[in-house]
Design a protein around this motif. Sequence first.
Motif, PDB file in Angstrom:
ATOM      1  N   PHE A 119      -8.720  29.900 -32.894  1.00 47.16           N
ATOM      2  CA  PHE A 119      -9.668  30.265 -31.853  1.00 47.16           C
ATOM      3  C   PHE A 119      -9.750  29.147 -30.804  1.00 47.16           C
ATOM      4  CE2 PHE A 119     -12.129  32.373 -35.573  1.00 47.16           C
ATOM      5  CZ  PHE A 119     -11.135  33.324 -35.704  1.00 47.16           C
ATOM      6  N   ARG A 120      -9.758  27.901 -31.275  1.00 44.05           N
ATOM      7  CA  ARG A 120      -9.814  26.762 -30.360  1.00 44.05           C
ATOM      8  C   ARG A 120      -8.560  26.717 -29.482  1.00 44.05           C
ATOM      9  NH1 ARG A 120     -10.684  23.546 -34.056  1.00 44.05           N
ATOM     10  NH2 ARG A 120     -12.960  23.769 -34.046  1.00 44.05           N
ATOM     11  N   ARG A 121      -7.421  26.997 -30.096  1.00 43.13           N
ATOM     12  CA  ARG A 121      -6.159  26.982 -29.330  1.00 43.13           C
ATOM     13  C   ARG A 121      -6.172  28.091 -28.275  1.00 43.13           C
ATOM     14  NH1 ARG A 121      -3.146  24.736 -26.690  1.00 43.13           N
ATOM     15  NH2 ARG A 121      -0.886  24.953 -26.711  1.00 43.13           N
ATOM     16  N   ASN A 205       1.167  27.738 -32.683  1.00 41.78           N
ATOM     17  CA  ASN A 205       1.175  27.880 -31.222  1.00 41.78           C
ATOM     18  C   ASN A 205       0.949  29.331 -30.825  1.00 41.78           C
ATOM     19  OD1 ASN A 205       1.813  25.102 -30.645  1.00 41.78           O
ATOM     20  ND2 ASN A 205       3.893  25.536 -31.350  1.00 41.78           N
ATOM     21  N   ILE A 206       0.401  29.515 -29.645  1.00 38.49           N
ATOM     22  CA  ILE A 206       0.080  30.841 -29.120  1.00 38.49           C
ATOM     23  C   ILE A 206       0.915  31.112 -27.874  1.00 38.49           C
ATOM     24  CG2 ILE A 206      -1.715  32.110 -27.837  1.00 38.49           C
ATOM     25  CD1 ILE A 206      -3.753  30.941 -29.747  1.00 38.49           C
ATOM     26  N   THR A 207       1.427  32.320 -27.756  1.00 40.11           N
ATOM     27  CA  THR A 207       2.072  32.765 -26.517  1.00 40.11           C
ATOM     28  C   THR A 207       1.411  34.065 -26.080  1.00 40.11           C
ATOM     29  OG1 THR A 207       4.187  31.773 -27.186  1.00 40.11           O
ATOM     30  CG2 THR A 207       4.236  33.338 -25.360  1.00 40.11           C
ATOM     31  N   LEU A 208       0.854  34.054 -24.890  1.00 41.51           N
ATOM     32  CA  LEU A 208       0.057  35.168 -24.377  1.00 41.51           C
ATOM     33  C   LEU A 208       0.937  36.106 -23.544  1.00 41.51           C
ATOM     34  CD1 LEU A 208      -2.912  36.235 -24.021  1.00 41.51           C
ATOM     35  CD2 LEU A 208      -3.026  34.802 -21.968  1.00 41.51           C
ATOM     36  N   PHE A 209       0.659  37.401 -23.632  1.00 38.87           N
ATOM     37  CA  PHE A 209       1.392  38.383 -22.827  1.00 38.87           C
ATOM     38  C   PHE A 209       0.456  39.513 -22.416  1.00 38.87           C
ATOM     39  CE2 PHE A 209       2.329  39.023 -27.370  1.00 38.87           C
ATOM     40  CZ  PHE A 209       1.887  40.312 -27.583  1.00 38.87           C
ATOM     41  N   ASP A 210       1.031  40.542 -21.806  1.00 39.71           N
ATOM     42  CA  ASP A 210       0.312  41.739 -21.354  1.00 39.71           C
ATOM     43  C   ASP A 210      -0.771  41.400 -20.336  1.00 39.71           C
ATOM     44  OD1 ASP A 210      -0.577  44.248 -20.910  1.00 39.71           O
ATOM     45  OD2 ASP A 210      -1.117  44.720 -22.982  1.00 39.71           O
ATOM     46  N   PHE A 211      -0.329  41.081 -19.121  1.00 39.55           N
ATOM     47  CA  PHE A 211      -1.233  40.808 -18.004  1.00 39.55           C
ATOM     48  C   PHE A 211      -1.477  42.069 -17.175  1.00 39.55           C
ATOM     49  CE2 PHE A 211      -0.284  36.676 -19.345  1.00 39.55           C
ATOM     50  CZ  PHE A 211      -0.975  35.714 -18.634  1.00 39.55           C
ATOM     51  N   ASP A 212      -1.197  43.220 -17.732  1.00 38.56           N
ATOM     52  CA  ASP A 212      -1.210  44.474 -16.989  1.00 38.56           C
ATOM     53  C   ASP A 212      -2.592  44.851 -16.465  1.00 38.56           C
ATOM     54  OD1 ASP A 212       0.162  46.768 -16.006  1.00 38.56           O
ATOM     55  OD2 ASP A 212      -0.647  47.963 -17.649  1.00 38.56           O
ATOM     56  N   PRO A 252     -15.642  27.606 -31.552  1.00 43.23           N
ATOM     57  CA  PRO A 252     -14.369  26.903 -31.354  1.00 43.23           C
ATOM     58  C   PRO A 252     -13.620  27.372 -30.114  1.00 43.23           C
ATOM     59  CG  PRO A 252     -14.231  28.394 -33.235  1.00 43.23           C
ATOM     60  CD  PRO A 252     -15.667  28.337 -32.837  1.00 43.23           C
ATOM     61  N   TYR A 253     -13.735  28.658 -29.775  1.00 40.20           N
ATOM     62  CA  TYR A 253     -13.053  29.159 -28.575  1.00 40.20           C
ATOM     63  C   TYR A 253     -13.561  28.434 -27.325  1.00 40.20           C
ATOM     64  CZ  TYR A 253     -11.688  32.533 -24.927  1.00 40.20           C
ATOM     65  OH  TYR A 253     -11.171  33.124 -23.798  1.00 40.20           O
ATOM     66  N   LEU A 254     -14.857  28.307 -27.178  1.00 42.91           N
ATOM     67  CA  LEU A 254     -15.408  27.651 -25.994  1.00 42.91           C
ATOM     68  C   LEU A 254     -15.198  26.141 -26.045  1.00 42.91           C
ATOM     69  CD1 LEU A 254     -18.659  29.749 -25.529  1.00 42.91           C
ATOM     70  CD2 LEU A 254     -16.493  29.955 -24.295  1.00 42.91           C
ATOM     71  N   GLN A 255     -15.151  25.566 -27.236  1.00 45.59           N
ATOM     72  CA  GLN A 255     -14.795  24.151 -27.343  1.00 45.59           C
ATOM     73  C   GLN A 255     -13.378  23.920 -26.819  1.00 45.59           C
ATOM     74  OE1 GLN A 255     -15.390  23.500 -31.522  1.00 45.59           O
ATOM     75  NE2 GLN A 255     -17.469  22.681 -31.262  1.00 45.59           N
ATOM     76  N   GLY A 256     -12.462  24.789 -27.208  1.00 42.48           N
ATOM     77  CA  GLY A 256     -11.094  24.683 -26.707  1.00 42.48           C
ATOM     78  C   GLY A 256     -11.025  24.877 -25.214  1.00 42.48           C
ATOM     79  N   TYR A 257     -11.786  25.831 -24.704  1.00 41.04           N
ATOM     80  CA  TYR A 257     -11.802  26.100 -23.262  1.00 41.04           C
ATOM     81  C   TYR A 257     -12.225  24.859 -22.483  1.00 41.04           C
ATOM     82  CZ  TYR A 257     -12.851  28.450 -18.847  1.00 41.04           C
ATOM     83  OH  TYR A 257     -12.882  28.820 -17.522  1.00 41.04           O
TER      84      TYR A 257
END
Length: 314
Positions: A119-121, A205-212, A252-257
């Motif tokens: 979530f942090r990542r 590691n994370i790889t993001l996709f689908d920016f549609d 953790p998500y907002l900490q990472g942000y």
Amino acid sequence: MTELLRQVQARYGARIENQNTLGNSANIIYELTVGDLPAILRLSEYSPAKAEHVRLELAWMRYLMQDVPEIAGPIPSVSGKLFEVIEAENSRWIACVFHRAPGRLVDTGNAAEWNPALFRRLGEVTGKMHTATRPYVRATGIDGQLNWRHNYLFWPENNRLSDPDIEPVWEQALGEMERLPGPPDDFGLVHTDIHYLNFHVQDGNITLFDFDDCEYGWYAYDLASTLFFMAGTGDYRDPESGRATLEGFAVPYLQGYRKHAKLPAHWGAMMPLFLRYRRLAQYKFFYNRFGGRQNPHEAYLAWVKEDILQGFPY
């Protein structure tokens, strides 16, 4: 192989690896190889509005790839175009090719994968995107025509049905959204669809996709959309479960942000409205998609509608 796929292969110097379509997308998705690179082909029915949106989407993604390597960005065609318009089989199509994200979808039932570190990542990747986007928006002079009031929720095919109980609440939320301030540091290009089905994981590691579904909107709304989707991984019939899921993700998500982007205090006051709007948008989308037919989401939509009409916070 169809004439359409043959033309795609020629224009991208590619090889279609699997003629069975992938996923549950509004587009048609195939696996292919460009040179030695594993890639994804996305085919969309052509319209001038769709072409305009795809141009915005792919140019932004190409820019982001310079500073945010965690994005599965576009691969240009042999002629250097970010997308190709192809006429085949009595139709026109928009063909886009993307790097295939390494790894696979995360297993949300496996605590070794679905955990605060992930979530942090994900928050870090979102923060890097928002920080990189601000100068891009200023430099390109994007005027917001492809903004949240012009996304798929407002297309005619998604507004053919109207729930008379929900429409007044929807219109009220739209009015509140329109009155929100949009200072430059709050408002820009946003993904709006960051959730566990739109990124791959590999070795942490994370790889993001689908920016549609990208649009011109509030950065805080981008965060709210992700919180909305992640809370939905809990049992909707158990509010405590959803609350616990959201809290376990959000911190953790907002900490990472915050490692890569500002998190202004006033964004917190915007979140209840954004979450309410997102819930209404989901209701309208499913209501219009399945209304008048056998609805696999009937029980869920009845629950959502009751929550909306009772004014319960998300």
